[in-house]
Structure formats: structure tokens, C-alpha cells
Design an enzyme around this catalytic site. Structure first.
Site, PDB file in Angstrom:
ATOM      1  CB  SER A   1      -0.900   0.014   1.236  1.00 28.99           C
ATOM      2  OG  SER A   1      -0.115  -0.084   2.404  1.00 28.99           O
TER       3      SER A   1
ATOM      4  CG  ASN B   1      -3.582  -4.260  13.731  1.00 29.02           C
ATOM      5  OD1 ASN B   1      -3.073  -4.226  12.612  1.00 29.02           O
ATOM      6  ND2 ASN B   1      -3.946  -5.375  14.321  1.00 29.02           N
TER       7      ASN B   1
ATOM      8  CG  HIS C   1     -42.392  21.311  -9.941  1.00 24.77           C
ATOM      9  ND1 HIS C   1     -42.628  19.998  -9.608  1.00 24.77           N
ATOM     10  CD2 HIS C   1     -43.048  22.052  -9.002  1.00 24.77           C
ATOM     11  CE1 HIS C   1     -43.409  19.938  -8.529  1.00 24.77           C
ATOM     12  NE2 HIS C   1     -43.667  21.171  -8.141  1.00 24.77           N
TER      13      HIS C   1
ATOM     14  CB  SER D   1     -15.533  24.305 -28.413  1.00 27.81           C
ATOM     15  OG  SER D   1     -15.544  23.485 -29.565  1.00 27.81           O
TER      16      SER D   1
ATOM     17  CE  LYS E   1     -20.699  25.653 -26.641  1.00 27.15           C
ATOM     18  NZ  LYS E   1     -20.691  24.180 -26.745  1.00 27.15           N
TER      19      LYS E   1
ATOM     20  CD  GLU F   1     -20.226  21.313 -18.553  1.00 25.40           C
ATOM     21  OE1 GLU F   1     -21.139  21.006 -19.313  1.00 25.40           O
ATOM     22  OE2 GLU F   1     -19.095  21.648 -18.949  1.00 25.40           O
TER      23      GLU F   1
ATOM     24  CD  GLN G   1      -2.913  -2.210   2.615  1.00 23.81           C
ATOM     25  OE1 GLN G   1      -2.229  -2.547   3.556  1.00 23.81           O
ATOM     26  NE2 GLN G   1      -2.727  -2.681   1.397  1.00 23.81           N
TER      27      GLN G   1
ATOM     28  CE  LYS H   1      -4.180   3.504   5.687  1.00 22.12           C
ATOM     29  NZ  LYS H   1      -4.934   2.228   5.533  1.00 22.12           N
TER      30      LYS H   1
HETATM   31  N1  ARG Z   1      -1.113  -1.054   5.734  1.00 21.88           N
HETATM   32  C1  ARG Z   1      -2.014  -1.510   6.727  1.00 21.88           C
HETATM   33  C2  ARG Z   1      -3.330  -0.749   6.629  1.00 21.88           C
HETATM   34  O1  ARG Z   1      -3.341   0.257   6.033  1.00 21.88           O
HETATM   35  C3  ARG Z   1      -1.429  -1.297   8.073  1.00 21.88           C
HETATM   36  C4  ARG Z   1      -1.899  -2.229   9.121  1.00 21.88           C
HETATM   37  C5  ARG Z   1      -1.463  -3.596   8.830  1.00 21.88           C
HETATM   38  N2  ARG Z   1      -1.671  -4.485   9.900  1.00 21.88           N
HETATM   39  C6  ARG Z   1      -1.630  -5.776   9.743  1.00 21.88           C
HETATM   40  N3  ARG Z   1      -1.788  -6.484  10.780  1.00 21.88           N
HETATM   41  N4  ARG Z   1      -1.407  -6.326   8.593  1.00 21.88           N
HETATM   42  O2  ARG Z   1      -4.355  -1.157   7.114  1.00 21.88           O
END
Ligand code: ARG
Length: 456
Positions: A23, A110, A156, A277, A283, A290, A322, A325
Site C-alpha cells: 500500500s 493496527n 419544478h 471548444s 463556445k 460541470e 487498508q 485510504k
Molecule cells: N497497511 C495496513 C493498513 O493500512 C497497516 C496495518 C497492517 N496491519 C496488519 N496487521 N497487517 O491497514
């Protein structure tokens, strides 16, 4: 590169799995907050003698150096190290040796990732709130500046009743005020520190969570370690507040798109905020509006993604999380971009007073005023509505305006009409008699503007 969790494994992670689970290419955006959180954590570990104070100092120094390397673009993030957290920790250990290995004491990714995301969002929320605040100010200033512009109000998308342009603009002011409240509430929910929950059940080590929270400026510490690592409701609140805001921006955008068409001709958008345009030289297109309307769709999509991602997760942390994000980052970018561009464009929009006034004169917009006039003369409203309806039909069939009828013609519909009827049919009169609280009378709109200024 050796993974921090390699001890338990007999085989190396397959490349395809590394690529699939990584990630870092998006969560590296959290680096500043990751370092900020780690520095506070290290200070706490040192203070509590969980790690030697000199190691804590080394860690803090090392992290500050890494911060500079990232800032200058020298730092290399690697997919092999999965995410921003392991990339930074790995670099720290490489830099300062075994002391670096003490940073992750009493911590899990975590609670670390929950912390980083909260720290990040807290900053972004403050920015979004201030952008909304600017927008509100701009709307109030425009309402004051254009207090003498009259336009048709619609239901309306059919002309309904005359209103002040200022009243219309202040409708958006009220929506944005509630939006701001929603974001403030979201900030409150986000401003809770999860660190110290560790993997999910807390830690046997004598940590001081309140101290870490104080260092990081959190007003509260989370109360349940399982909740703290499992829930992302602060993200849901953010995406939902953002979605409602985007509904409002999209409606405004839609109106401006209509209003700048030749059919309406109510406004002219500034050249600098319009596009042309590639084939039709004449235009001038409202692409900014938009795109704002279009971008609302992606924000709603992110909300639905997150609701779906969360809804079946057994407590506590699951890797599915994950996936939170990218929706958050993209929503932050989208909301900030839309607000910024609209806020800077709004004061440069030209409102066409004549066109708006003309549209108000056509279309029998004061019919309700006639009905209310009859009510004041003692006619029950349902009868007044019927009588006025017949007068309206007569006008349409004879191509007349209500103001074009003679008193004799009026009398054919109702004996209750008198020569004072003509006054109540004037657009200006209609507006200025709408003095009910929150109505469109100039007096009432000026009162609203004054109240807004006092709130500041
Ligand atoms: N990259 C993970 C996330 O965004 C971090 C936490 C990962 N924890 C794990 N036990 N694999 O959630």
C-alpha cells in the site's frame, strides 16, 4: 529486504503477493503523521522507562533525519516493505541500529495506522472547515452586494415566485453552515487517540496513553482497544459529510450551468474560469461547474465503498481496512479542489440584473400574491386559489399579464377585488411583503445578512 515479520515464515513472500498487498504507493502520503506519532510514542516509552531514554533520544533524532530525507525527496519507499509504517521503521533501524528496533514496543501497525489516519484527517478537516468558512463569507458578501437584484424563484424548474438573488444565495449559505457543523462534528470524533490499543487488546507494558495523547494534541483517548483498531466510523463520517457537501456544490454548479446558458442568460462566468471548444470557436463552456457536478459522483462512490468494506468485518482489524485510504485521500483532494475553485470564482461571476428582472415579469409570478390578496379581503384560501387560477387562465388565453388586467376584468373573477389589487401584483411589492421570518423581503434578507455578520 528482510520483513519485520519474517521469523515465522519458511518461504519468502511471492512477488505477486508483495505487489498485491503493498500500500506504500498510496499510504506514503501519511509519512509526516507517521513520524509525528512515532516521535510521541518514543518519548512516552522513554519517560516510562520501557526503553532506555538514550535509545528514545536516538530514535527521535533518527526519525527527524528521515523526515528531512523525505521532505527533500531523497527517501526511497519500497513495495517490499509493504506500507509507510514498515518503510520508515526499516529506515530507522538501518540508520541507528538496534535502538531503532525498540520503537515498535507496545505498538502494532493496527493502532499505528488508526493513529496516522486520524492525525492526517484532523489536519485536513481543519483546512476543509476553513474553506467552507471562506465560502460562506463570499456568499454573504455577494448577498449584500446584489441586494437589489430580483429573479424568479423556481419549483419544478418552472418559474414560481419572485425572490431576491440574495435570498437564493443565502440558501446556499445555510446549507454550507450545516456542512461546516457536520465537519466540525467529524473533527470531534476523529480527535480521539487510538495508540496504546496495540494489536487489539492493549499491552502488558506500563504505557502512559494520556501522555502520548497530550503530546499529539488529542483531546481524548479511545476507551476500548478493540473498537479503536476495528472501527473507521470517523472515516464514514468524513465521507458522508463530504457527500452532503458535494450534493450542495453540485446543485449550485447545476444552477450556474443553467444560468449561464443563452436560454437563461442570468449570469456570465469569468473568462478565466471558462473553457473553449476545439472545434466551435464561439463556445464558452462552464467546465469548472460541470466538473464540480461530476466529481460529486466519485465522492458518493467513496462513501459507498467504505460502507461496503466495513459492513462485514468481524472485530477487530482486518486487512480489508487498508482499502480505506484511497477513498479518503481522493475525497480530501476532490472536496478541497472543488471548494477552492468555486470560492475563487464566485466573486467574479457577473449577474445580469436586466435578464433576471425580465424573467420575473413574465410568467404570472405574482399569482400567489393575488390569492393572498383575496384572503386578506376575507375569501377562503381554497376559493381564492380557484379564482386566481381562472384569472391566470384568462391571462394566458388572452396573452396578458396579471398587471395588464383592468379592474372590471378582475371584478368578473371576484367582487372582492378593488383598485389596490394592482399594487399587490407588482414584483417589488410581492417581494417586500414576504416579511415572514426567513422570507425573501429585502428587510428580512438584510436582517439575515446582519445576523450572519454578528455571528462572525
Ligand atoms: N497497511 C495496513 C493498513 O493500512 C497497516 C496495518 C497492517 N496491519 C496488519 N496487521 N497487517 O491497514
Amino acid at each position: 529486504m528482510k520483513k519485520p515479520w519474517a521469523g515465522r515464515f519458511a518461504e519468502k513472500t511471492a512477488k505477486i503477493v508483495e505487489a498485491f498487498t503493498a500500500s506504500v504507493h498510496f499510504d506514503k502520503r501519511l509519512w509526516r503523521h507517521d513520524i509525528e506519532g512515532s516521535i510521541a510514542h518514543a518519548k512516552m516509552l522513554g519517560k516510562q522507562n520501557i526503553i532506555p531514554q538514550k535509545d528514545a533520544n536516538l530514535i527521535i533524532k533518527g526519525l527527524n533525519e528521515i523526515k528531512k530525507e523525505i521532505e527533500s525527496g531523497k527517501f526511497k519507499f519500497s513495495d517490499e516493505l509493504e506500507d509507510v509504517h514498515m518503510n520508515i521503521e526499516h529506515a530507522l533501524i538501518k540508520k541507528i541500529g538496534p535502538a531503532g528496533g525498540r520503537l515498535h514496543t507496545a505498538r502494532s501497525r493496527n493502532d499505528q495506522v488508526a493513529l496516522d489516519l486520524r492525525l492526517y484527517l484532523r489536519d485536513e478537516l481543519k483546512e476543509i472547515i476553513s474553506l467552507i468558512d471562506n465560502f460562506r463569507e463570499v456568499l454573504a458578501a455577494l448577498a449584500e452586494k446584489y441586494i437589489d437584484i430580483i429573479m424568479p424563484g423556481y419549483t419544478h424548474l418552472q418559474r414560481a415566485q419572485p425572490v431576491l438573488l440574495s435570498h437564493h444565495l443565502l440558501a446556499y449559505y445555510e446549507m454550507l453552515k450545516r456542512d461546516e457543523e457536520r465537519f466540525r462534528n467529524c473533527l470531534k470524533i476523529t480527535n480521539v487517540m487510538p495508540l496504546g490499543s496495540a494489536a487489539m487488546s492493549g499491552t502488558t507494558l506500563p504505557i502512559d496513553r494520556k501522555y502520548t495523547a497530550k503530546l499529539l494534541g488529542f483531546s481524548e483517548v479511545s476507551c476500548n482497544s478493540m473498537d479503536a483498531v476495528a472501527d473507521r466510523d470517523f472515516v464514514l463520517e468524513f465521507l458522508s459529510a463530504s457527500s452532503v457537501l458535494m450534493v450542495h456544490l453540485s446543485r449550485l454548479a447545476e444552477e450556474f450551468i443553467l444560468w449561464c446558458s443563452s436560454e437563461f442568460g442570468f449570469i456570465e462566468l469569468p473568462d478565466a474560469y471558462s473553457t473553449g471548444s476545439s472545434i466551435m470557436p464561439q463556445k464558452k463552456n462552464p467546465d469548472v461547474m460541470e466538473l464540480t457536478r461530476g466529481k460529486s459522483g466519485r465522492v458518493f462512490g467513496h462513501l459507498v465503498s467504505m460502507l461496503t468494506i466495513q459492513k462485514w468485518l468481524p472485530l477487530t482489524y482486518n486487512r480489508d481496512m487498508q482499502e480505506d485510504k484511497e477513498p479518503v485521500f481522493d475525497t480530501v483532494d476532490t472536496v478541497k479542489a472543488c471548494l477552492s475553485v468555486i470560492v475563487s470564482m464566485m466573486p467574479k461571476v457577473k449577474f445580469n440584473k436586466t435578464r433576471m428582472a425580465k424573467a420575473t415579469e413574465e410568467g404570472l409570478l405574482t399569482a400567489t400574491d393575488l390569492a393572498e390578496y383575496l384572503v386578506k379581503k376575507g375569501v377562503p384560501f381554497r376559493d381564492a386559489h380557484e379564482i386566481t387560477g381562472r384569472a391566470v387562465r384568462y391571462c394566458i388565453e388572452n396573452n396578458k399579464a396579471l398587471t395588464g388586467l383592468t379592474l372590471n376584468e378582475f371584478k368578473q373573477f371576484s367582487n372582492a377585488t378593488d383598485k389596490d389589487v394592482f399594487r399587490c401584483l407588482k414584483v417589488n411589492e410581492s417581494i417586500n411583503r414576504k416579511t415572514s421570518f426567513g422570507g425573501t423581503a429585502t428587510k428580512e434578507v438584510l436582517r439575515a445578512i446582519k445576523q450572519i455578520k454578528n455571528e462572525k
